[in-house]
Design a protein around this motif. Structure first.
Motif, PDB file in Angstrom:
ATOM      1  N   GLY A  26       0.834  -1.206   0.000  1.00  0.00           N
ATOM      2  CA  GLY A  26       0.000   0.000   0.000  1.00  0.00           C
ATOM      3  C   GLY A  26       0.864   1.249   0.000  1.00  0.00           C
ATOM      4  O   GLY A  26       0.595   2.211  -0.729  1.00  0.00           O
ATOM      5  N   ALA A  27       1.901   1.235   0.814  1.00  0.00           N
ATOM      6  CA  ALA A  27       2.823   2.377   0.851  1.00  0.00           C
ATOM      7  C   ALA A  27       3.560   2.505  -0.479  1.00  0.00           C
ATOM      8  O   ALA A  27       3.736   3.614  -0.991  1.00  0.00           O
ATOM      9  CB  ALA A  27       3.821   2.218   2.003  1.00  0.00           C
ATOM     10  N   PHE A  28       3.966   1.380  -1.064  1.00  0.00           N
ATOM     11  CA  PHE A  28       4.639   1.406  -2.367  1.00  0.00           C
ATOM     12  C   PHE A  28       3.721   2.008  -3.426  1.00  0.00           C
ATOM     13  O   PHE A  28       4.155   2.824  -4.235  1.00  0.00           O
ATOM     14  CB  PHE A  28       5.071   0.000  -2.788  1.00  0.00           C
ATOM     15  CG  PHE A  28       5.587  -0.065  -4.201  1.00  0.00           C
ATOM     16  CD1 PHE A  28       6.863   0.368  -4.515  1.00  0.00           C
ATOM     17  CD2 PHE A  28       4.778  -0.543  -5.222  1.00  0.00           C
ATOM     18  CE1 PHE A  28       7.329   0.324  -5.828  1.00  0.00           C
ATOM     19  CE2 PHE A  28       5.228  -0.592  -6.525  1.00  0.00           C
ATOM     20  CZ  PHE A  28       6.517  -0.163  -6.829  1.00  0.00           C
ATOM     21  N   ASP A  29       2.463   1.596  -3.433  1.00  0.00           N
ATOM     22  CA  ASP A  29       1.519   2.122  -4.416  1.00  0.00           C
ATOM     23  C   ASP A  29       1.325   3.630  -4.255  1.00  0.00           C
ATOM     24  O   ASP A  29       1.178   4.349  -5.239  1.00  0.00           O
ATOM     25  CB  ASP A  29       0.170   1.405  -4.317  1.00  0.00           C
ATOM     26  CG  ASP A  29       0.242  -0.036  -4.806  1.00  0.00           C
ATOM     27  OD1 ASP A  29       1.177  -0.388  -5.562  1.00  0.00           O
ATOM     28  OD2 ASP A  29      -0.637  -0.830  -4.411  1.00  0.00           O
ATOM     29  N   ALA A  30       1.331   4.097  -3.012  1.00  0.00           N
ATOM     30  CA  ALA A  30       1.167   5.529  -2.747  1.00  0.00           C
ATOM     31  C   ALA A  30       2.433   6.309  -3.087  1.00  0.00           C
ATOM     32  O   ALA A  30       2.363   7.444  -3.543  1.00  0.00           O
ATOM     33  CB  ALA A  30       0.789   5.760  -1.286  1.00  0.00           C
ATOM     34  N   ASP A  31       3.592   5.692  -2.861  1.00  0.00           N
ATOM     35  CA  ASP A  31       4.868   6.338  -3.142  1.00  0.00           C
ATOM     36  C   ASP A  31       5.948   5.260  -3.257  1.00  0.00           C
ATOM     37  O   ASP A  31       6.365   4.691  -2.245  1.00  0.00           O
ATOM     38  CB  ASP A  31       5.245   7.321  -2.040  1.00  0.00           C
ATOM     39  CG  ASP A  31       6.547   8.053  -2.333  1.00  0.00           C
ATOM     40  OD1 ASP A  31       7.226   7.748  -3.333  1.00  0.00           O
ATOM     41  OD2 ASP A  31       6.900   8.939  -1.536  1.00  0.00           O
ATOM     42  N   PRO A  32       6.406   4.981  -4.479  1.00  0.00           N
ATOM     43  CA  PRO A  32       7.421   3.946  -4.661  1.00  0.00           C
ATOM     44  C   PRO A  32       8.688   4.150  -3.820  1.00  0.00           C
ATOM     45  O   PRO A  32       9.353   3.187  -3.443  1.00  0.00           O
ATOM     46  CB  PRO A  32       7.747   4.013  -6.151  1.00  0.00           C
ATOM     47  CG  PRO A  32       6.522   4.578  -6.775  1.00  0.00           C
ATOM     48  CD  PRO A  32       5.971   5.543  -5.760  1.00  0.00           C
ATOM     49  N   LEU A  33       9.002   5.387  -3.475  1.00  0.00           N
ATOM     50  CA  LEU A  33      10.202   5.642  -2.670  1.00  0.00           C
ATOM     51  C   LEU A  33      10.098   5.058  -1.267  1.00  0.00           C
ATOM     52  O   LEU A  33      11.115   4.899  -0.591  1.00  0.00           O
ATOM     53  CB  LEU A  33      10.497   7.139  -2.613  1.00  0.00           C
ATOM     54  CG  LEU A  33      10.902   7.767  -3.944  1.00  0.00           C
ATOM     55  CD1 LEU A  33      11.156   9.257  -3.774  1.00  0.00           C
ATOM     56  CD2 LEU A  33      12.116   7.074  -4.546  1.00  0.00           C
ATOM     57  N   SER A  34       8.889   4.704  -0.853  1.00  0.00           N
ATOM     58  CA  SER A  34       8.714   4.087   0.460  1.00  0.00           C
ATOM     59  C   SER A  34       9.407   2.727   0.547  1.00  0.00           C
ATOM     60  O   SER A  34       9.662   2.231   1.642  1.00  0.00           O
ATOM     61  CB  SER A  34       7.230   3.930   0.786  1.00  0.00           C
ATOM     62  OG  SER A  34       6.642   2.967  -0.079  1.00  0.00           O
ATOM     63  N   ALA A  35       9.750   2.138  -0.573  1.00  0.00           N
ATOM     64  CA  ALA A  35      10.382   0.809  -0.587  1.00  0.00           C
ATOM     65  C   ALA A  35      11.903   0.864  -0.659  1.00  0.00           C
ATOM     66  O   ALA A  35      12.547  -0.181  -0.740  1.00  0.00           O
ATOM     67  CB  ALA A  35       9.837  -0.007  -1.758  1.00  0.00           C
ATOM     68  N   VAL A  36      12.488   2.043  -0.610  1.00  0.00           N
ATOM     69  CA  VAL A  36      13.950   2.156  -0.699  1.00  0.00           C
ATOM     70  C   VAL A  36      14.632   1.294   0.356  1.00  0.00           C
ATOM     71  O   VAL A  36      15.554   0.543   0.047  1.00  0.00           O
ATOM     72  CB  VAL A  36      14.409   3.629  -0.590  1.00  0.00           C
ATOM     73  CG1 VAL A  36      15.892   3.735  -0.298  1.00  0.00           C
ATOM     74  CG2 VAL A  36      14.093   4.384  -1.858  1.00  0.00           C
ATOM     75  N   ASP A  37      14.199   1.390   1.602  1.00  0.00           N
ATOM     76  CA  ASP A  37      14.862   0.644   2.673  1.00  0.00           C
ATOM     77  C   ASP A  37      14.719  -0.866   2.508  1.00  0.00           C
ATOM     78  O   ASP A  37      15.657  -1.616   2.792  1.00  0.00           O
ATOM     79  CB  ASP A  37      14.328   1.071   4.042  1.00  0.00           C
ATOM     80  CG  ASP A  37      14.757   2.477   4.409  1.00  0.00           C
ATOM     81  OD1 ASP A  37      15.747   2.985   3.841  1.00  0.00           O
ATOM     82  OD2 ASP A  37      14.085   3.093   5.267  1.00  0.00           O
ATOM     83  N   VAL A  38      13.547  -1.301   2.049  1.00  0.00           N
ATOM     84  CA  VAL A  38      13.327  -2.740   1.835  1.00  0.00           C
ATOM     85  C   VAL A  38      14.296  -3.265   0.767  1.00  0.00           C
ATOM     86  O   VAL A  38      14.959  -4.284   0.956  1.00  0.00           O
ATOM     87  CB  VAL A  38      11.866  -3.015   1.421  1.00  0.00           C
ATOM     88  CG1 VAL A  38      11.675  -4.449   0.960  1.00  0.00           C
ATOM     89  CG2 VAL A  38      10.928  -2.700   2.566  1.00  0.00           C
ATOM     90  N   LEU A  39      14.388  -2.541  -0.350  1.00  0.00           N
ATOM     91  CA  LEU A  39      15.286  -2.974  -1.423  1.00  0.00           C
ATOM     92  C   LEU A  39      16.746  -2.831  -1.028  1.00  0.00           C
ATOM     93  O   LEU A  39      17.575  -3.686  -1.362  1.00  0.00           O
ATOM     94  CB  LEU A  39      14.991  -2.188  -2.701  1.00  0.00           C
ATOM     95  CG  LEU A  39      13.643  -2.489  -3.334  1.00  0.00           C
ATOM     96  CD1 LEU A  39      13.382  -1.544  -4.493  1.00  0.00           C
ATOM     97  CD2 LEU A  39      13.567  -3.933  -3.791  1.00  0.00           C
ATOM     98  N   ASP A  40      17.082  -1.777  -0.318  1.00  0.00           N
ATOM     99  CA  ASP A  40      18.458  -1.576   0.111  1.00  0.00           C
ATOM    100  C   ASP A  40      18.887  -2.683   1.069  1.00  0.00           C
ATOM    101  O   ASP A  40      20.005  -3.193   0.977  1.00  0.00           O
ATOM    102  CB  ASP A  40      18.608  -0.201   0.763  1.00  0.00           C
ATOM    103  CG  ASP A  40      20.058   0.205   0.885  1.00  0.00           C
ATOM    104  OD1 ASP A  40      20.808   0.065  -0.112  1.00  0.00           O
ATOM    105  OD2 ASP A  40      20.448   0.676   1.970  1.00  0.00           O
ATOM    106  N   GLY A  41      18.002  -3.069   1.962  1.00  0.00           N
ATOM    107  CA  GLY A  41      18.304  -4.181   2.869  1.00  0.00           C
ATOM    108  C   GLY A  41      18.541  -5.473   2.108  1.00  0.00           C
ATOM    109  O   GLY A  41      19.448  -6.244   2.434  1.00  0.00           O
TER     110      GLY A  41
END
Length: 139
Positions: A26-41
């Motif tokens: 849901g956060a990704f759909d609202a703003d893809p930048l919300s997933a930076v930490d998930v992908l960086d991890g």
């Protein structure tokens, strides 16, 4: 695979990856930048020494899709196929970003991701910062 098929599959692919990593879709759909930490991890934990060619190709495609989603969402960009005789399918994907006065800037996300993965994979925030800087050069 046609460019249209490839481009239409990029968002579902990165959404699946983010969901598989426990990210908030849901956060990704609202703003893809919300997933930076998930992908960086994820990038920080990848066993690079065990990566084979297919693994690199998969990761490259996922990060291209992610950067594209961020640029599309934040800068009103859209996919475009640019003819490239050296590419396997004869095209390379770019994101077109509208600029001031009707100008258009093409951000070559595939090349950008390649630069950030080689020789040593960089952190996802750095990748996003470079993509945003390229996109904002259009304004």
């Amino acid at each position: 695979m046609s460019f249209e098929e490839w481009a239409s599959g990029s968002r579902p692919a990165i959404r699946d990856m983010i969901g598989g990593l426990g990210g908030d879709l849901g956060a990704f759909d609202a703003d893809p930048l919300s997933a930076v930490d998930v992908l960086d991890g994820f990038i920080a934990r990848v066993p690079w020494a065990q990566f084979e060619t297919d693994d690199w190709a998969w990761l490259h495609a996922q990060l291209v899709a992610y950067v594209a989603e961020a640029l599309i969402h934040h800068h009103g960009g859209g996919w475009k196929a640019v003819p490239d005789a050296s590419a396997p399918d004869g095209w390379r994907p770019v994101i077109e970003i509208p600029g001031a006065g009707g100008t258009v800037r093409e951000v070559d996300v595939a090349r950008l991701v390649h630069q950030e993965l080689h020789p040593v994979p960089q952190r996802v925030p750095r990748l996003v910062e470079r993509a945003v800087a390229l996109a904002e050069a259009t304004s």
